[in-house]
Design a protein around this motif. Structure first.
Motif, PDB file in Angstrom:
ATOM      1  N   ARG A 177     -38.992   8.980  44.457  1.00  0.00           N
ATOM      2  CA  ARG A 177     -39.441  10.141  43.692  1.00  0.00           C
ATOM      3  C   ARG A 177     -38.211  10.762  43.047  1.00  0.00           C
ATOM      4  N   VAL A 178     -38.236  10.890  41.727  1.00  0.00           N
ATOM      5  CA  VAL A 178     -37.072  11.354  40.993  1.00  0.00           C
ATOM      6  C   VAL A 178     -37.499  12.426  39.994  1.00  0.00           C
ATOM      7  N   ALA A 179     -36.713  13.484  39.872  1.00  0.00           N
ATOM      8  CA  ALA A 179     -36.952  14.514  38.859  1.00  0.00           C
ATOM      9  C   ALA A 179     -36.113  14.179  37.629  1.00  0.00           C
ATOM     10  N   GLY A 180     -36.782  13.961  36.505  1.00  0.00           N
ATOM     11  CA  GLY A 180     -36.078  13.653  35.273  1.00  0.00           C
ATOM     12  C   GLY A 180     -35.530  14.892  34.605  1.00  0.00           C
ATOM     13  N   LYS A 181     -34.916  14.702  33.449  1.00  0.00           N
ATOM     14  CA  LYS A 181     -34.317  15.796  32.696  1.00  0.00           C
ATOM     15  C   LYS A 181     -34.984  15.922  31.334  1.00  0.00           C
ATOM     16  N   VAL A 182     -34.995  17.140  30.821  1.00  0.00           N
ATOM     17  CA  VAL A 182     -35.523  17.381  29.484  1.00  0.00           C
ATOM     18  C   VAL A 182     -34.597  16.742  28.454  1.00  0.00           C
ATOM     19  N   VAL A 183     -35.180  16.030  27.507  1.00  0.00           N
ATOM     20  CA  VAL A 183     -34.416  15.479  26.392  1.00  0.00           C
ATOM     21  C   VAL A 183     -34.370  16.555  25.310  1.00  0.00           C
ATOM     22  N   THR A 184     -33.253  17.236  25.198  1.00  0.00           N
ATOM     23  CA  THR A 184     -33.173  18.403  24.320  1.00  0.00           C
ATOM     24  C   THR A 184     -33.332  18.036  22.842  1.00  0.00           C
ATOM     25  N   ARG A 185     -33.071  16.793  22.494  1.00  0.00           N
ATOM     26  CA  ARG A 185     -33.210  16.376  21.097  1.00  0.00           C
ATOM     27  C   ARG A 185     -34.677  16.176  20.709  1.00  0.00           C
ATOM     28  N   GLY A 186     -35.549  16.146  21.729  1.00  0.00           N
ATOM     29  CA  GLY A 186     -36.975  16.063  21.441  1.00  0.00           C
ATOM     30  C   GLY A 186     -37.498  14.647  21.320  1.00  0.00           C
ATOM     31  N   PRO A 187     -38.732  14.498  20.818  1.00  0.00           N
ATOM     32  CA  PRO A 187     -39.366  13.166  20.727  1.00  0.00           C
ATOM     33  C   PRO A 187     -38.503  12.182  19.948  1.00  0.00           C
ATOM     34  N   TYR A 188     -38.405  10.973  20.486  1.00  0.00           N
ATOM     35  CA  TYR A 188     -37.645   9.898  19.859  1.00  0.00           C
ATOM     36  C   TYR A 188     -36.240  10.345  19.467  1.00  0.00           C
ATOM     37  N   LEU A 189     -35.611  11.088  20.375  1.00  0.00           N
ATOM     38  CA  LEU A 189     -34.220  11.522  20.224  1.00  0.00           C
ATOM     39  C   LEU A 189     -34.000  12.262  18.910  1.00  0.00           C
TER      40      LEU A 189
END
Length: 218
Positions: A177-189
């Motif tokens: 079980r892993v908590a991911g991180k928000v991709v601040t650049r948004g959808p498709y980087l």
């Protein structure tokens, strides 16, 4: 950036000697990588990349919509995880050895938000994937020798990823079980200017509007 982080983690795993004992051929032709999401919490997978124990990188081992149930009239329950999830929606990772690392970047459409996560496949998990087990297989109505050659990943709002290994005739075992991180650049980087790949289905939107998202249940 992604490649740099993968290489860095690979280096650490090599130093710790995680690859030993898995150079021999697999007892099956390919293992399966599948994904699902809790009911109504729809997911679009931008990419799922795999690094195997031979340090080969398999990009886009899976992409697209994760398996999900969206019963009408709010009859589904997205809270928590199933005790024994199925295979999910995915592909056989053909030509690869056992996995060492899985990178997933996905869009949680119910929020909406984009996340990424690294799931380390430990030696203990790989041992489960090659261990044979005699079991009565109900679909085949006979005793068979089976392997846990299915790696299923559940993706939930808040960036939570949970993994199981199982087989066609074997029960699934939770392994991570892993908590991911928000991709601040948004959808498709950032290449989509903040536009997500899809909208929620009417059944999912109705549930979210009425009950919200059960953060903390995954």
């Amino acid at each position: 950036m992604i490649k740099t982080r993968i290489v860095a983690l690979l280096t650490g795993l090599m130093i710790s000697g995680c690859t030993s004992g898995f150079a021999k051929p697999l007892p099956y032709d390919a293992w399966f990588l599948g994904f699902f999401a809790p009911s109504y919490m729809e997911v679009w997978i931008e990419t799922a990349d795999v690094v195997d124990v031979d340090e080969h990188l398999y990009r886009q081992a899976m992409s697209g919509i994760a398996a999900i149930q969206t019963p009408p009239e709010n009859r589904g329950n997205p809270k928590g995880w199933p005790e024994h999830p199925g295979m999910g929606k995915g592909k056989h990772v053909t030509g690869a050895r056992l996995p060492k690392l899985i990178y997933v970047r996905w869009q949680s459409l119910a929020e909406p938000q984009t996340y990424d996560v690294y799931i380390e496949v430990t030696p203990e998990i790989r041992a489960l994937m090659v261990e044979s087990e005699e079991v009565y297989c109900r679909p085949l109505s006979k005793q068979v020798t089976d392997h846990r050659k299915v790696l299923t990943v559940g993706l939930a709002p808040g960036g939570i990823a949970k993994a199981w290994v199982g087989g066609p005739c074997l029960t699934s075992i939770e392994v991570a079980r892993v908590a991911g991180k928000v991709v601040t650049r948004g959808p498709y980087l950032g290449k989509m200017n903040g536009v997500y790949a899809a909208k929620l289905r009417p059944e999912s939107q109705t549930y979210v509007n009425k009950f919200g998202i059960p953060f903390g249940s995954w």
